[in-house]
Design an enzyme around this catalytic site. Structure first.
Site, PDB file in Angstrom:
ATOM      1  N   THR A 102       0.857  -1.186   0.000  1.00 33.48           N
ATOM      2  CA  THR A 102       0.000   0.000   0.000  1.00 33.48           C
ATOM      3  C   THR A 102       0.896   1.239   0.000  1.00 33.48           C
ATOM      4  O   THR A 102       2.125   1.134   0.000  1.00 33.48           O
ATOM      5  CB  THR A 102      -0.846   0.058   1.287  1.00 33.48           C
ATOM      6  OG1 THR A 102       0.026   0.321   2.389  1.00 33.48           O
ATOM      7  CG2 THR A 102      -1.575  -1.253   1.527  1.00 33.48           C
TER       8      THR A 102
ATOM      9  N   ASP B   8       9.019  12.332  -4.724  1.00 35.65           N
ATOM     10  CA  ASP B   8       9.241  10.890  -4.801  1.00 35.65           C
ATOM     11  C   ASP B   8      10.710  10.570  -5.088  1.00 35.65           C
ATOM     12  O   ASP B   8      11.299   9.676  -4.472  1.00 35.65           O
ATOM     13  CB  ASP B   8       8.324  10.309  -5.887  1.00 35.65           C
ATOM     14  CG  ASP B   8       8.376   8.799  -5.884  1.00 35.65           C
ATOM     15  OD1 ASP B   8       8.162   8.213  -4.808  1.00 35.65           O
ATOM     16  OD2 ASP B   8       8.669   8.209  -6.953  1.00 35.65           O
TER      17      ASP B   8
ATOM     18  N   LYS C 197      13.650   8.752  -2.750  1.00 37.76           N
ATOM     19  CA  LYS C 197      14.472   7.609  -3.198  1.00 37.76           C
ATOM     20  C   LYS C 197      15.964   7.864  -2.981  1.00 37.76           C
ATOM     21  O   LYS C 197      16.687   6.986  -2.501  1.00 37.76           O
ATOM     22  CB  LYS C 197      14.205   7.320  -4.672  1.00 37.76           C
ATOM     23  CG  LYS C 197      12.820   6.733  -4.907  1.00 37.76           C
ATOM     24  CD  LYS C 197      12.536   6.613  -6.394  1.00 37.76           C
ATOM     25  CE  LYS C 197      11.149   6.035  -6.632  1.00 37.76           C
ATOM     26  NZ  LYS C 197      10.719   6.158  -8.014  1.00 37.76           N
TER      27      LYS C 197
ATOM     28  N   GLY D 205       5.964   0.312 -13.061  1.00 38.98           N
ATOM     29  CA  GLY D 205       5.046  -0.658 -13.676  1.00 38.98           C
ATOM     30  C   GLY D 205       4.692  -1.741 -12.683  1.00 38.98           C
ATOM     31  O   GLY D 205       5.527  -2.144 -11.865  1.00 38.98           O
TER      32      GLY D 205
END
Ligand code: ADP
Ligand code: ASP
Ligand code: MG
Length: 814
Positions: free
Chosen positions: A555, A678, A682, A796
Site C-alpha cells: 500500500t 518521490d 528515493k 510498472g
C-alpha cells in the site's frame, strides 16, 4: 516368546479388533505369543469421569456408566456369533454391576480415593481383554486369559504404582513356564499390591505391562501395535510432515518418550533395554508398513537429531539469592524437598554464578512445590539470603533428541538461532551431560511453531514453509498474487520454499486462511470477507504465531507504515513496497532496522527505489563486500522519464502526465512524482543505505513545477498545468534548441543529496534512457571512474510486483 501389545485405538471397536485377528493369523502356533491389550479407546477416561461425577454428588454418573456398558455390549454382539455371546455378555454385565456399586458408594460418601480410582479404571482392561479373548477363541485361536493382577506386583502407590520386579519376574516366569498354551491374553495397565488390592501403572501403562512380561520372559521381541506406523520425528498431531523413524536406539526412544512422545509410555523401554529385546512399533491399521525398530546396535542412517518432542503444562521454579553462591548443599536441599513431596523434576539449569537454580516440573505440582521449598528455606528467606521461590507457568519443554548430537558441534546453536528467528523466547535451557538431549523451556503458545520450525530445520530437506500476510491487493498486489500462484511449484521444487498466503487485505476487506488462501479465487473470497481493521489484521497475524511469517505491505498507507515496529517486534519480517517507513524520520528508519536485527527478522524495501531493479540490493552487496560509495547519480523517476520522453511541446504537458497516470506509472497522487518528492525520497533512502544520517529537509529539491499547481486537489493540479503550458513549453524548447534532453536527476555526493531537472547532452549516461527506464550510477572506491550501472524499467505493476517477490524470497531464505 513374543509379546504383542495393542493400544486403545487398535481395540476401539469390533472392526479394529478384527484387524488384530488378521495380524495374528500368520503368527499363531509358531511361537508362544502373549497379547496385551488396552481398554477400548477412551474407556479409561470415561470410567474416571463417571466416578469423579459420582463423587461430586452428581447423578449423571449413571448415564455415563450406562454408555460404557452399552458400548461394550454392542462390541460383544458385533464380534461374537450369537451362540458364544451369553457368557461374555453376562461377564460384561457383572463387571458393570460392580462398577455401579462402586460409584453408588462414592456418590453416597462423596469421597473418592486414589485406591478407588484405580479400582474403577481397572475395569476398562478387564472388559476389553476378556471380550477379545472370547473373540480369539471363537475365531479358532485357542488362548488363555490371564489376570495381570496375578502376575504383576507393585507397591500401594495408587495410580502410579511402582513394580516389585523381583516378585513380578518370578510370578511371570512361574506362570508361563508352567502353562502349556501357546497364546495368552493379558489386560494391560493393571496390577495388584501385596495385599491383592488393584493398582495401575500410570496412564498409558499397557505398554509397560507388555514390556515387563517381555523382559521377565526374555522374549524374542516386544511389538507395540498402535495407530501410527512407528515412532516419528515429531508428534504428528503438531507437525504434519513428521516422518517415521525406521531405526532408533533404546536411549533415544527413551529420551523422546520421557520428553513427551506419547507413542510409548516412558518407563516401557527400561526393562526390555536391560535384556536387549528388540521393540517394534507398528500400526494395526497399516501392518505392512515397516514401523520402527528400537534396539541397541548402531544405526546406519547417520542423522544426528533423531526426533523432537514436547511436554506441555510445565512450571519453572527459580530459587535465587546471593546466599546461595558457593555454599554447598543448597541444591541438595532443594531437590530433597521436592523429592519428599514426590515431585518429579523434569529439567534443571543452574547459572554458572550459582546465584540461581531453575527446575522444570509439572504445572499441577507448582503450588505444593512452592509451599514446601519456602518452608525448607524459611531461615534463609527471612535473612534475605534467598528469595521466596518464584514460579512461572504456561510453559512447555521442547527437546531435540539424538545420540549422535554430541559428535556434531553446532546443533544447539542452530536450534536456538532457529527459534530466535521465529520470535520464540527461550526461558531456560538444559543440555544433559550425555548430550543426547537439548531441551528448552518456552511459552505454551509457541510450542506448535517451535516444533515445526525445528522440524523444518533438522528434518525437512523437502521444503521450508513461508507464510505471507499481504496488505494492498490493488495494481501491484494483485500482480504479486498472480506471480506467487504461477511460481508456487517452481519455488517448491527449486528453492524448497512452500510459500502460502495466509492473510490478504485491501482498504475495505480482510481475509485469512491458515491453510493458505486459494490464489485462483482470492478476489471472490475477499469480497465476502470481514471488514478490514488494521489493528485486527495485525493482531490476527501475531496470534496465529506461524513460523517464517512475512508481512508484505503493497500500500502507500501511512498507518500501516507506522505499524512496522510492533510487527518486527514479534519476529515477523517486513517486505515493504510502501516507501513511507524508509523515507520517514531517520530515527524511525533506524529503529526499524535495529528491530529487524534484534528480533532476527528482515526489513526489506528494494522496490522503494527503481521498482524491481536491484538497486538497494546492489548497494548493500557493495558495502558488505567492503566497498565505499563516493557518489551516486541516478534517474529514478519512471514517471518523470515517461513524461519528458513523451513531451515534445505538441500535446500539452498535462495530457502527457495524465497518460502516465492512466498507464499506472505514477504514485496514486501524481504530484509526489512531478514535484520531485518521490525522487527525493528515493535518493534519501539510497543515501541512508550508504550510511548517511539524513532527513528529507536536507535533500535539496529544485522543482520545475509552478508552485501554485502543487496545492489543492488532483483535478485542480491538472487544470493548473494546462494553464501553465507555456512554462513547460519553454523548458522543453530551451533544451531542445541545444539538442539536449530533459531528465530529472538525483545525486548524492560528498554527503549531500539533491534532485532537480537537468538538460542532458548526448555524452551522458542518462541521454539514452527511454520510456519509463531508471538508471543508477554507483561511483565507489572499486568503481572510481566507470561507475557500476543498474538500468532498466523503473516503474510498472509487473516489475514492481516481481521486486516485492524477490524481497519475499530473500526474507524467506536467510
Ligand atoms: P495407544 O492407544 O496405541 O497406546 P497412544 O495414543 O498412546 O496409542 O500413542 C499413539 C499416538 O502418539 C499417536 O497417535 C500420535 O498422535 C502420538 N504421538 C506423539 N508423539 C509421537 C511421535 N513422536 N511418534 C509417533 N506418535 C506420536
Ligand atoms: N487404558 C489405559 C489408559 O488409557 C492404559 C493404556 O491405554 O495404555 O491410560
Ligand atoms: Mg499409549
Amino acid at each position: 516368546m513374543r509379546v504383542l501389545k495393542f493400544g486403545g485405538s487398535s481395540v476401539a471397536n469390533a472392526e479394529n479388533i478384527n484387524k488384530i485377528i488378521s495380524i495374528l493369523k500368520d503368527r499363531s502356533g509358531k511361537e508362544k505369543l502373549v497379547v496385551v491389550v488396552s481398554a477400548l479407546g477412551g474407556t479409561t477416561d470415561a470410567l474416571l469421569n463417571s466416578v469423579v461425577t459420582a463423587s461430586k454428588g452428581d447423578e449423571k454418573y449413571k448415564d455415563e456408566l450406562h454408555a460404557i456398558e452399552s458400548r461394550h455390549l454392542e462390541v460383544v454382539k458385533l464380534l461374537l456369533p450369537v451362540a458364544n455371546q451369553s457368557r461374555v455378555l453376562s461377564m460384561v454385565k457383572q463387571h458393570c454391576n460392580e462398577m455401579e456399586d462402586i460409584c453408588n458408594s462414592v456418590f453416597l460418601l462423596k469421597e473418592l480415593t486414589s485406591r478407588t480410582r484405580d479400582r474403577m479404571m481397572s475395569y476398562g482392561e478387564l472388559l476389553s481383554s476378556q471380550i477379545i479373548a472370547a473373540k480369539f477363541q471363537s475365531s479358532g485361536f485357542e488362548n488363555k486369559w490371564v489376570d495381570a493382577r496375578k502376575l504383576i506386583v507393585t507397591n500401594s502407590h495408587y495410580e502410579h504404582a511402582v513394580v516389585d520386579f523381583e516378585l513380578t519376574n518370578k510370578k511371570i516366569n512361574d506362570y508361563f513356564s508352567a502353562a502349556n498354551e501357546s497364546l495368552f491374553l493379558v489386560p494391560g495397565f493393571i496390577a495388584s499390591d501385596k495385599n491383592g488390592t488393584t493398582t495401575t501403572l500410570g496412564r498409558g501403562g499397557s505398554d509397560y505391562t507388555a514390556s515387563i512380561i517381555a523382559s521377565a520372559m526374555d522374549a524374542d521381541a516386544l511389538e507395540i501395535w498402535t495407530d501410527v506406523s512407528g515412532m516419528m520425528t515429531a508428534d504428528p498431531r503438531l507437525v504434519s510432515n513428521a516422518k517415521i523413524i525406521p531405526h532408533i536406539l533404546y536411549r533415544e526412544a527413551m529420551e523422546l518418550s520421557h520428553f513427551g512422545a506419547k507413542v510409548i509410555y516412558p518407563p516401557t523401554i527400561q526393562p526390555v533395554m536391560m535384556k536387549n529385546i528388540p521393540v517394534w512399533v507398528k500400526s494395526t491399521f497399516a501392518p505392512g508398513d515397516h514401523g520402527t525398530l528400537i534396539e541397541n546396535s548402531a544405526i546406519k542412517n547417520d542423522s544426528s537429531v533423531r526426533g523432537i518432542s514436547s511436554i506441555n503444562k510445565i512450571a519453572l521454579l527459580s530459587l535465587e539469592g546471593s546466599g546461595m553462591a558457593g555454599i554447598p548443599g543448597f541444591s541438595k536441599r532443594l531437590f530433597e524437598t521436592l523429592a519428599n513431596e514426590e515431585i518429579n523434576v523434569i529439567l534443571i539449569t543452574q547459572s554458572s554464578s550459582e546465584h540461581s537454580i531453575c527446575v522444570g516440573i509439572e504445572e499441577g505440582h507448582a503450588e505444593r512445590a512452592k509451599a514446601a521449598v519456602d518452608q525448607a528455606f524459611n531461615y534463609e528467606i527471612e535473612k534475605n539470603k534467598v528469595e521466596p521461590l518464584a514460579i512461572e507457568t504456561d510453559l512447555a519443554i521442547i527437546a531435540l533428541v539424538g545420540d549422535k548430537m554430541k559428535s556434531h558441534p553446532g546443533i544447539s546453536g542452530k536450534m536456538f538461532s532457529t527459534l530466535g528467528k521465529n520470535g520464540v523466547n527461550v526461558r531456560a535451557i538444559s543440555q544433559g551431560s550425555s548430550e543426547r538431549n537439548i531441551s528448552a523451556v518456552i511459552a505454551t503458545k509457541d510450542v506448535k511453531k517451535a516444533v515445526n520450525v525445528l522440524h523444518e530445520e533438522f528434518f525437512e530437506t523437502t521444503y521450508k514453509q513461508v507464510n505471507l500476510f499481504i496488505t494492498g491487493v490493488g495494481n501491484v498486489g494483485s500482480r504479486l498474487l498472480a506471480q506467487l500462484q504461477q511460481q508456487q511449484n517452481y519455488l517448491q521444487k527449486n528453492l524448497r520454499l512452500a510459500i502460502r498466503v495466509i492473510g490478504i487485505a485491501n482498504s475495505k476487506k480482510m481475509l485469512f486462511n491458515e491453510k493458505g488462501i486459494d490464489l485462483k479465487s482470492w478476489k471472490e473470497s475477499l469480497l465476502n470477507a470481514d471488514d478490514m481493521v488494521l489493528s485486527t489484521f495485525i493482531s490476527t497475524m501475531q496470534e496465529k504465531n506461524m513460523r517464517n511469517s512475512v508481512f508484505v505491505d503493497v500500500t502507500a498507507n501511512e498507518h500501516i507504515a507506522k505499524s512496522y515496529a510492533e510487527i518486527l517486534e514479534k519476529s515477523i519480517s517486513i517486505v515493504a513496497c510502501n516507501k513511507i517507513a524508509a523515507s520517514s524520520s531517520f530515527d524511525y528508519y533506524e529503529k526499524l532496522k535495529n528491530l529487524a536485527r534484534e528480533f532476527h527478522g528482515h526489513f526489506l524495501f528494494e522496490t522503494n527505489v527503481g521498482a524491481g531493479l536491484p538497486v538497494i540490493g546492489t548497494l548493500n552487496d557493495l558495502l558488505l563486500s567492503g566497498d565505499k560509495v563516493t557518489k551516486i547519480e541516478a534517474v529514478l523517476s519512471g514517471t518523470l522519464n515517461f513524461v519528458f520522453n513523451n513531451y515534445n511541446g505538441k500535446d500539452s504537458f498535462a495530457t502527457v502526465v495524465k497518460q502516465a497516470q492512466d498507464e499506472g506509472y505514477t504514485e496514486p497522487d501524481p504530484r509526489l512524482d512531478l514535484g520531485g518528492v518521490d525522487v527525493a525520497r528515493k535518493i534519501m533512502i539510497l543515501a541512508r543505505e550508504a550510511g548517511e544520517e539524513t532527513e528529507m529537509d536536507e535533500i535539496t529539491n529544485v522543482s520545475f513545477m509552478p508552485e501554485e499547481c502543487m496545492k489543492g486537489s488532483v483535478d485542480e493540479f491538472y487544470r493548473c498545468m494546462e494553464k501553465n503550458e507555456s512554462h513547460f513549453k519553454s523548458i522543453f524548447d530551451e533544451a531542445d534548441q541545444t539538442e539536449k534532453k530533459l531528465k530529472f536527476v538525483a545525486s548524492y555526493d560528498n554527503g549531500k543529496a539533491k534532485v532537480g531537472l537537468q538538460q542532458i547532452g548526448s555524452d551522458s549516461d542518462f541521454y539514452h534512457l527511454y520510456g519509463k527506464d531508471n538508471v543508477v550510477l554507483f561511483y565507489t572506491e572499486r568503481y572510481p571512474e566507470q561507475p557500476l550501472v543498474v538500468k532498466g524499467a523503473g516503474a510498472g505493476a509487473d516489475v514492481t510486483a516481481s521486486g516485492v517477490f524477490a524481497d519475499i524470497i530473500r526474507a524467506a531464505r536467510i
